[in-house]
Design an enzyme around this catalytic site. Sequence first.
Site, mmCIF file in Angstrom:
data_model
loop_
_atom_site.group_PDB
_atom_site.id
_atom_site.type_symbol
_atom_site.label_atom_id
_atom_site.label_comp_id
_atom_site.label_asym_id
_atom_site.label_seq_id
_atom_site.Cartn_x
_atom_site.Cartn_y
_atom_site.Cartn_z
ATOM 1 N N ALA A 65 0.780 -1.048 -0.199
ATOM 2 C CA ALA A 65 0.168 0.219 -0.051
ATOM 3 C C ALA A 65 0.832 1.201 0.064
ATOM 4 O O ALA A 65 2.096 1.272 0.356
ATOM 5 C CB ALA A 65 -1.034 0.227 1.110
ATOM 6 N N GLY A 109 0.554 -5.087 0.680
ATOM 7 C CA GLY A 109 -0.655 -4.931 -0.130
ATOM 8 C C GLY A 109 -0.259 -5.662 -1.408
ATOM 9 O O GLY A 109 -1.249 -6.290 -2.124
ATOM 10 N N GLU A 112 -0.530 -9.232 -0.711
ATOM 11 C CA GLU A 112 -2.120 -9.553 -0.625
ATOM 12 C C GLU A 112 -2.927 -9.449 -1.930
ATOM 13 O O GLU A 112 -3.787 -10.314 -2.113
ATOM 14 C CB GLU A 112 -2.695 -8.369 0.445
ATOM 15 C CG GLU A 112 -2.086 -8.788 1.648
ATOM 16 C CD GLU A 112 -2.137 -7.442 2.714
ATOM 17 O OE1 GLU A 112 -1.852 -6.395 2.404
ATOM 18 O OE2 GLU A 112 -2.569 -7.801 4.049
ATOM 19 N N GLU A 132 4.435 -5.183 7.305
ATOM 20 C CA GLU A 132 3.775 -3.777 7.862
ATOM 21 C C GLU A 132 4.144 -3.888 9.367
ATOM 22 O O GLU A 132 3.998 -2.616 9.836
ATOM 23 C CB GLU A 132 2.259 -4.328 7.772
ATOM 24 C CG GLU A 132 1.462 -4.303 6.551
ATOM 25 C CD GLU A 132 1.596 -5.780 5.750
ATOM 26 O OE1 GLU A 132 2.376 -6.489 6.002
ATOM 27 O OE2 GLU A 132 0.808 -5.659 4.826
HETATM 28 N N1 CAA Z 1 4.620 3.049 -0.541
HETATM 29 C C1 CAA Z 1 5.116 4.146 -1.197
HETATM 30 N N2 CAA Z 1 6.445 4.351 -1.894
HETATM 31 C C2 CAA Z 1 7.126 3.321 -1.902
HETATM 32 C C3 CAA Z 1 6.468 2.254 -1.390
HETATM 33 C C4 CAA Z 1 5.390 2.155 -0.756
HETATM 34 N N3 CAA Z 1 4.915 0.829 -0.347
HETATM 35 N N4 CAA Z 1 7.683 1.204 -1.404
HETATM 36 C C5 CAA Z 1 8.609 1.711 -2.236
HETATM 37 N N5 CAA Z 1 8.086 3.008 -2.259
HETATM 38 C C6 CAA Z 1 8.812 4.217 -3.234
HETATM 39 C C7 CAA Z 1 10.094 4.608 -2.338
HETATM 40 O O1 CAA Z 1 9.710 5.635 -1.169
HETATM 41 C C8 CAA Z 1 10.935 5.425 -3.302
HETATM 42 O O2 CAA Z 1 10.359 6.448 -3.813
HETATM 43 P P1 CAA Z 1 11.418 7.754 -3.661
HETATM 44 O O3 CAA Z 1 12.465 7.517 -4.819
HETATM 45 O O4 CAA Z 1 10.507 8.903 -4.013
HETATM 46 O O5 CAA Z 1 11.973 7.945 -2.257
HETATM 47 C C9 CAA Z 1 10.714 4.269 -4.489
HETATM 48 O O6 CAA Z 1 9.592 3.509 -4.303
HETATM 49 C C10 CAA Z 1 11.814 3.310 -4.632
HETATM 50 O O7 CAA Z 1 11.964 2.616 -3.470
HETATM 51 P P2 CAA Z 1 13.356 2.483 -2.657
HETATM 52 O O8 CAA Z 1 14.308 3.405 -2.958
HETATM 53 O O9 CAA Z 1 13.070 2.214 -1.092
HETATM 54 O O10 CAA Z 1 13.858 1.004 -3.502
HETATM 55 P P3 CAA Z 1 14.668 -0.022 -2.828
HETATM 56 O O11 CAA Z 1 15.402 -1.107 -4.038
HETATM 57 O O12 CAA Z 1 15.950 0.614 -2.063
HETATM 58 O O13 CAA Z 1 13.995 -0.846 -1.776
HETATM 59 C C11 CAA Z 1 11.695 -1.995 -1.046
HETATM 60 C C12 CAA Z 1 12.818 -1.654 -2.291
HETATM 61 C C13 CAA Z 1 12.425 -3.011 -0.385
HETATM 62 C C14 CAA Z 1 10.589 -2.690 -1.852
HETATM 63 C C15 CAA Z 1 11.651 -0.836 -0.279
HETATM 64 O O14 CAA Z 1 11.092 0.124 -1.234
HETATM 65 C C16 CAA Z 1 10.274 -1.194 0.851
HETATM 66 O O15 CAA Z 1 10.857 -1.635 1.879
HETATM 67 N N6 CAA Z 1 9.093 -0.520 0.607
HETATM 68 C C17 CAA Z 1 8.139 -0.739 1.392
HETATM 69 C C18 CAA Z 1 7.461 -2.145 1.405
HETATM 70 C C19 CAA Z 1 6.517 -2.013 2.539
HETATM 71 O O16 CAA Z 1 6.589 -1.730 3.700
HETATM 72 N N7 CAA Z 1 5.220 -2.473 2.333
HETATM 73 C C20 CAA Z 1 4.145 -2.683 3.241
HETATM 74 C C21 CAA Z 1 3.141 -1.338 2.941
HETATM 75 S S1 CAA Z 1 1.951 -1.396 4.006
HETATM 76 C C22 CAA Z 1 0.651 -2.164 3.396
HETATM 77 O O17 CAA Z 1 0.734 -2.667 2.372
HETATM 78 C C23 CAA Z 1 -0.338 -2.280 4.198
HETATM 79 C C24 CAA Z 1 -1.454 -3.370 3.863
HETATM 80 O O18 CAA Z 1 -1.512 -4.356 4.171
HETATM 81 C C25 CAA Z 1 -2.714 -3.139 3.132
#
Ligand code: CAA
Length: 258
Positions: A65, A109, A112, A132
């Site tokens: 998400a 998400g 999911e 999460e």
């Molecule tokens: N939401 C918003 N933006 C996201 C994102 C997310 N879930 N995941 C990645 N991005 C964005 C980053 O902020 C970044 O944007 P900027 O360049 O503007 O900063 C861009 O995508 C590239 O990401 P990274 O620089 O972090 O890329 P990376 O290769 O170093 O890492 C990753 C990749 C491991 C996937 C890392 O991005 C990450 O950990 N992302 C978040 C994963 C996460 O926590 N997901 C769960 C979300 S909550 C949820 O989903 C709730 C639910 O159940 C409904």
Amino acid sequence: MAYETIIVEVEDHVATIKLNRPDALNALNTQLLGELNDALADADRNDKVRCIIITGSAKAFAAGADIKEMADKSFVDMFMSDFFGKEGNAIISTRKPVIAAVAGYALGGGCELAMMCDFIIAAENAKFGQPEINLGVVAGIGGSQRLTRFVGKSKAMDMNLTGRFMDAEEAERSGLVSRVVPVKSLMEEARGAAEKIAEKSMISAVAVKEAVNRSYETTLSEGLLYERRLFHALFATEDQKEGMAAFLEKRTPQFRDK
Ligand code: CAA
């Protein structure tokens, strides 16, 4: 319809919906989920479409998400809008078969969303996770419920509590995905599966979906009864007559969804 966060292509009998927010690793924001819902409803209505594929990029199916969109929301915002309530049901209520073709990250998400599809074909670089807990929340659209049913309690607890990622090989071993293929073959494999499904009677395909999904909702005896009644009911179709006649006549069946 013009979409900004997804790309939809219909070729032969297969609709491919590609999540397309590359700068955010296909994070699921309200716009993307709304467009995905509309595209799925369109594909379900389109008589030409017989199977649907949802995919992302080679780097990310979807990284979860959209954290930027959610970060400042309050409990009341989330609760009163029933955040993800409607979106979480869109794929489940799609009657045509939906395949998730997953390369790269399928997190939160994203994992999911893949689990809401009927089955998952993974590329060798796929990484699944429910991280999460690292954000001070829990999974919101199935990561504690569907994942537990798919891979069992121990792995689901591990994934949700530690936030670690599961690679494609472990995902296949655990029953989360049905096949693992090289990254470059992912779409060919998914299309091949979709085209196979498209050859079947749509009545049987929809019945298969209903029967398998029912197994998650009911007792074994009720599920077996439901399956048996569907089996009986399909004898009212022309496609059953055609399928069995074709077998006996040693030819390919020509199903007409009747
Ligand atoms: N939401 C918003 N933006 C996201 C994102 C997310 N879930 N995941 C990645 N991005 C964005 C980053 O902020 C970044 O944007 P900027 O360049 O503007 O900063 C861009 O995508 C590239 O990401 P990274 O620089 O972090 O890329 P990376 O290769 O170093 O890492 C990753 C990749 C491991 C996937 C890392 O991005 C990450 O950990 N992302 C978040 C994963 C996460 O926590 N997901 C769960 C979300 S909550 C949820 O989903 C709730 C639910 O159940 C409904």
